[in-house]
Design an enzyme around this catalytic site. Structure first.
Site, mmCIF file in Angstrom:
data_model
loop_
_atom_site.group_PDB
_atom_site.id
_atom_site.type_symbol
_atom_site.label_atom_id
_atom_site.label_comp_id
_atom_site.label_asym_id
_atom_site.label_seq_id
_atom_site.Cartn_x
_atom_site.Cartn_y
_atom_site.Cartn_z
ATOM 1 N N LYS A 160 0.858 -1.191 0.000
ATOM 2 C CA LYS A 160 0.000 0.000 0.000
ATOM 3 C C LYS A 160 0.885 1.227 0.000
ATOM 4 O O LYS A 160 2.008 1.177 0.484
ATOM 5 C CB LYS A 160 -0.858 0.020 1.271
ATOM 6 C CG LYS A 160 -2.122 0.833 1.137
ATOM 7 C CD LYS A 160 -3.233 0.023 0.536
ATOM 8 C CE LYS A 160 -4.442 0.858 0.178
ATOM 9 N NZ LYS A 160 -5.568 0.010 -0.216
ATOM 10 N N ASP A 217 -6.938 4.191 -4.530
ATOM 11 C CA ASP A 217 -7.637 4.028 -3.250
ATOM 12 C C ASP A 217 -8.275 5.401 -3.005
ATOM 13 O O ASP A 217 -8.480 6.158 -3.975
ATOM 14 C CB ASP A 217 -6.641 3.632 -2.138
ATOM 15 C CG ASP A 217 -7.331 3.163 -0.857
ATOM 16 O OD1 ASP A 217 -7.723 1.991 -0.789
ATOM 17 O OD2 ASP A 217 -7.505 3.970 0.083
HETATM 18 O O1 2IT Z 1 -8.077 -1.560 -0.850
HETATM 19 C C1 2IT Z 1 -7.954 -2.068 -1.983
HETATM 20 O O2 2IT Z 1 -8.049 -3.283 -2.149
HETATM 21 C C2 2IT Z 1 -7.696 -1.168 -3.112
HETATM 22 N N1 2IT Z 1 -7.629 0.033 -2.905
HETATM 23 C C3 2IT Z 1 -7.503 -1.715 -4.490
HETATM 24 C C4 2IT Z 1 -6.129 -2.266 -4.662
HETATM 25 C C5 2IT Z 1 -5.793 -2.696 -6.063
HETATM 26 O O3 2IT Z 1 -4.618 -3.046 -6.261
HETATM 27 O O4 2IT Z 1 -6.639 -2.700 -6.952
#
Ligand code: 2IT
Length: 447
Positions: free
Chosen positions: A125, A165
């Site tokens: 993340k 996100d």
């Molecule tokens: O919290 C999540 O799963 C996302 N923001 C999407 C992450 C993604 O790699 O599509």
């Protein structure tokens, strides 16, 4: 002392200031008790100690110039949490409240979530304390370009694949991808997901988190011989996830009555169920004002300043879709009183621990890492399409998404059942995700 307890205590004394991360890690670790205490191999290999420590964290400066020519400086970060089952994968969050702790909680959750998707993706993340509210498109672009000017050296199709996100949508991913391509001189489409359809994006990616959440709720209700048809649904937020929930819940015969923003919430007794209303949600998001009152003004419904939607009108299904800890103990108590049947987190860690304690059991509770995994799952499908240089048809992607959500639902139920806690989706999700990641970690030795 038990293994789980020891690791939780170590974590609290090591990172006492990381509130959100401790919240997420404690919740997960506690549910692994039944697994790790009965087999010494996890303790011997220090699997839990390794799981709670990110493999790598990159922190960097993001300098940019605003429209008035003033220099601005933000913090940028990417947490590469776990790559046991695949390259790091997870979103970028641009929000003024972003801290190491917040991104660590999101990265940690992502490890388990991605493991549940059935696809080979590790967890990561990233993000920034940049506040997109009120910024011009020019400022957003320059910020994204500066952010990528550092991030590009840490990511790639086999290393780390960011996505969106909170605060990062299709527009931001476009700017980030453009800068990545320019610096590297490579069209590595599978380096970012959530791209536009014209340059390697997947059909249905914008809808995937919300659609997946509704498919998951449908599976939950099915176990009671019930369905979403005719139900009243409360949603928070008004972004991408809420939008997908409104569309799919309406399509399946439910009525979505609420949205919320930082300014308060709206109740629409007729339901947020028309193309015009869904298009207006996108317009509100694109405006950069970050307020939901505009919906009330436009459609002549009631706006409740500073309020959350959970307590205002009774709802059969509550779907937090905005931010962490957005449904608290008092909200949970009111939902219980109003005979709510399902609380499903489309946001990550949408409910506080106190709320979960109250509802998990009396109400069917779906944890974020299971309920919202459709988003990252379709990101995984986007990566595959980029790799084989082929675009699947909408029906093909939707069918795969449905299959994945069904699989996640049954993994949760089976793991909960095996742990002697039938129907506990939160525990089941943690155990099923853990078993997959831990097996890969054990096989790969102490790395
Ligand atoms: O919290 C999540 O799963 C996302 N923001 C999407 C992450 C993604 O790699 O599509």
């Amino acid at each position: 002392m038990g293994y789980v307890k020891t690791v939780i205590e170590q974590l609290h004394s090591k990172y006492p200031w990381e509130k959100e991360f401790l919240q997420a890690a404690t919740e997960v670790l506690e549910s692994l008790d039944v697994i790790v205490e009965k087999d010494p191999k996890y303790r011997d290999a220090k699997i839990l100690e390794r799981l709670v420590e990110p493999e790598r964290t990159v922190v960097f400066r993001v300098p940019w110039t605003d429209d008035r020519g003033q220099i601005q400086v933000n913090m940028g970060m990417r947490i590469e949490f776990n790559s046991a089952i695949g390259p790091y994968k997870g979103g970028l969050r641009f929000h003024p409240a972003v801290t190491v702790s917040m991104l660590k909680f999101l990265g940690f959750e992502q490890v388990f979530k991605n493991a549940l998707t059935t696809l080979p993706m590790g967890g990561g993340k990233g993000g920034s304390d940049f506040n997109p509210t009120g910024k011009s498109e020019n400022e957003i672009m320059h910020f994204c370009q500066s952010f990528m000017t550092e991030l590009y050296r840490h990511i790639g199709p086999a290393t780390d694949i960011p996505a969106g996100d909170v605060g990062v949508g299709g527009r931001e991913i476009g700017f980030l991808y453009g800068q990545y391509k320019r610096i590297t001189n490579r069209f590595d489409a599978a380096t970012l997901t959530g791209k536009g359809l014209s340059f390697g994006g997947s059909i249905l990616r914008p809808e995937a988190t919300g659609y997946g959440a509704v498919y998951f709720v449908e599976e939950m209700l099915k176990t009671k011989g019930d369905s979403i048809q005719g139900k009243t649904v409360g949603v928070s937020g008004f972004g991408n996830v809420s939008w997908g929930v409104c569309k799919k819940a309406t399509e399946l015969g439910a009525k979505v009555i609420s949205l919320s923003g930082p300014d308060g919430c709206i109740i629409d007794p007729d339901g947020i169920g028309t193309e015009e209303k869904w298009a207006y949600m996108l317009e509100m998001r694109a405006s950069g004002h970050d307020r939901v009152k505009d919906y009330a003004d436009k459609f002549g419904v009631k706006f409740y300043p500073g309020a959350r939607p959970w307590d205002i009108e009774p709802m059969d299904i509550a779907i937090p879709s905005a931010f962490q800890n957005e449904l608290n103990e008092e909200n949970a108590r009111n939902l219980l009183k109003n005979d709510c049947k399902v609380i499903a987190e489309a946001s990550n860690m949408g409910c506080t621990p106190e709320a979960i304690h109250l509802i998990n059991g009396p109400i069917m509770y779906g944890p974020g890492k299971a309920v919202n995994a459709g988003g990252v799952a379709v990101s995984g499908l986007e990566m595959t399409q980029n790799t084989i240089r082929l675009s699947w048809r909408p029906e093909e992607v939707d069918e795969k998404l449905k299959w994945i959500m069904k699989s996640i639902h049954s993994q949760c139920l089976s793991a909960a059942e095996a742990a002697n806690d039938p129907g506990n989706y939160a525990k089941g999700a943690n155990i099923a995700g853990f078993l997959k990641v831990a097996e890969a970690m054990l096989a790969q030795g102490n790395v």
